[in-house]
Design a protein around this motif. Sequence first.
Motif, PDB file in Angstrom:
ATOM      1  N   GLU A 277      26.088 -79.050  62.901  1.00  0.00           N
ATOM      2  CA  GLU A 277      26.738 -79.313  61.616  1.00  0.00           C
ATOM      3  C   GLU A 277      27.647 -78.116  61.347  1.00  0.00           C
ATOM      4  N   SER A 278      28.867 -78.357  60.886  1.00  0.00           N
ATOM      5  CA  SER A 278      29.753 -77.229  60.614  1.00  0.00           C
ATOM      6  C   SER A 278      30.668 -77.540  59.438  1.00  0.00           C
ATOM      7  N   ALA A 279      31.059 -76.503  58.716  1.00  0.00           N
ATOM      8  CA  ALA A 279      31.948 -76.649  57.547  1.00  0.00           C
ATOM      9  C   ALA A 279      33.249 -75.878  57.753  1.00  0.00           C
ATOM     10  N   ILE A 280      33.518 -75.468  58.980  1.00  0.00           N
ATOM     11  CA  ILE A 280      34.650 -74.557  59.202  1.00  0.00           C
ATOM     12  C   ILE A 280      35.957 -75.293  59.427  1.00  0.00           C
ATOM     13  N   THR A 281      35.999 -76.190  60.441  1.00  0.00           N
ATOM     14  CA  THR A 281      37.251 -76.859  60.810  1.00  0.00           C
ATOM     15  C   THR A 281      37.010 -78.339  60.986  1.00  0.00           C
TER      16      THR A 281
ATOM     17  N   ARG B  88      38.635 -75.090  56.616  1.00  0.00           N
ATOM     18  CA  ARG B  88      37.975 -75.039  55.300  1.00  0.00           C
ATOM     19  C   ARG B  88      38.727 -75.933  54.305  1.00  0.00           C
ATOM     20  N   GLY B  89      39.283 -77.019  54.804  1.00  0.00           N
ATOM     21  CA  GLY B  89      39.974 -78.016  53.986  1.00  0.00           C
ATOM     22  C   GLY B  89      41.472 -77.803  53.882  1.00  0.00           C
TER      23      GLY B  89
ATOM     24  N   ILE C 225      39.536 -66.820  55.220  1.00  0.00           N
ATOM     25  CA  ILE C 225      39.159 -68.194  54.850  1.00  0.00           C
ATOM     26  C   ILE C 225      38.164 -68.766  55.855  1.00  0.00           C
ATOM     27  N   LEU C 226      38.417 -68.548  57.164  1.00  0.00           N
ATOM     28  CA  LEU C 226      37.508 -69.077  58.191  1.00  0.00           C
ATOM     29  C   LEU C 226      36.130 -68.431  58.076  1.00  0.00           C
TER      30      LEU C 226
ATOM     31  N   ASP D 297      41.225 -71.340  65.278  1.00  0.00           N
ATOM     32  CA  ASP D 297      39.980 -72.089  65.446  1.00  0.00           C
ATOM     33  C   ASP D 297      40.286 -73.556  65.726  1.00  0.00           C
ATOM     34  N   HIS D 298      39.345 -74.217  66.364  1.00  0.00           N
ATOM     35  CA  HIS D 298      39.603 -75.624  66.681  1.00  0.00           C
ATOM     36  C   HIS D 298      38.314 -76.404  66.894  1.00  0.00           C
TER      37      HIS D 298
END
Length: 440
Positions: A54-58, A70-71, A89-90, A229-230
Amino acid sequence: MAEKTAILHIEGREAIELPILNGSIGPDVVDVRALGANGYFTYDPGFVATAACESAITYIDGNQGILLHRGYPIDQLANNADYLEVCYILLYGEVPTRAQYESFLETVTRHTMVHEQIASFFHGFRRDAHPMAIMCGVVGALAAFYHDSLDINADEHREIAAYRLLSKMPTLAAMCYKYSIGQPFIYPRNDLDYAENFIHMMFSTPCEEYEVNPVIARAMDKIFILHADHEQNASTSTVRLAGSSGANPFACIAAGIASLWGPAHGGANEACLRMLEEIGSVDNIPEYIERAKDKDDPFRLMGFGHRVYKNYDPRATVMRNACHEVLKELDIEDPLLDVAMELERIALSDAYFIEKKLYPNVDFYSGIILKAIGIPVSMFTVIFAMSRTIGWIAHWNEMHGDPDNRIGRPRQLYTGAKRRDFRSMEERELCPEEPEQIMA
Ligand code: SDX
């Protein structure tokens, strides 16, 4: 989080209920963790349809060509923020206040030097060593300088490791270049911003003042942002897997660098430029397009295609504009750009590439900009690694903060020999035929 379930019906067995988990955007996931207890594994070589975490970064939507950090959409970040703001931000998930940004900038600036002993590591390599080989070595070696001050379960220790890596990667990268050309290492300067500092360490010499071209610095900063990031790409997944055992973050980032080096991944920008050089002229493009389609020919159009983007890579769009800006500013007529533009035009109109949804990816244009800036081809993937370090660290940090975090240990579909008894050399010479096994 499960509102719906998937029911798995296997002949002769009771149905297995699997919860369906949903995120904030993008595909829902089938939680298959219960399969193990029911005697099954899932099978997905290359993890084409597997969510490993689970990730909220990208967030990436390959069909819509969407990339959010981050949106925030990548084109808005690339055109309106600088790399360190994107790093903040990342890492922290929200945009910084001015005070937070300035404190972040100050901290990163104060960690750009490397221990003087690191310089002697370089002198163990041949001058013509590939800089990615050196980066694997020296970044991993940073663990030797910080291992005793690192409790990965302590947030503040993870934070200082993040700062050290973010700060020192440009210094180490520039040292790779200087070492390869026999020039002295240039120390970082605290009066320059991140991109300016890197360019200064790459191209200045102790003999005279070196003025950094602001257009080049801005283009460099944009390249850093576009590679930051990707999601769960091969190198980020490598960092997560290495980190899941509790390994030192410097060792984990060295593992990410090693994975990124591959020509199917971060090595594609170097491979793309070498391909353009091999094609040489617009007249030769049709022959290479045919080779790329030929299943029996291992040749692929480097810089085209993507596991996720089945539409235009949004980073390639921004990179393409930056490419033209830099070439115009430097007044460079690069025949390779003519080849690249014609290759893009032909590939985008060719039925094979349309059917396979093969569009130019981030690596297609980055190589041309880097060449125009004067970066040698062998340094292209090093710059990708520098840029991606913040992404790797953000994912490594997120993983250690995840209560579900456990050591990554995939299983397999075993297709090897069934149990059989070992026979000594003498027994095998007496009776060469292996006896029918009486046990399953
Ligand atoms: C990066 O994951 C990430 O997010 C990576 C990255 C990041 O920021 O971290 O975006 C950075 O790595 C970008 C990709 C850079 N790599 C290249 O440019 C190398 C060339 N591209 C290919 O090797 C390939 O497209 C991949 C590796 C990028 C994607 O491979 P997939 O998803 O496993 O797709 P595939 O190899 O199964 O290809 C699907 C089909 C195949 O034909 P069929 O077997 O279906 O008949 O498309 C063909 C391939 O032969 N194909 C190509 C091609 N890429 C795929 N044919 C010609 N030229 C190509 N470039």
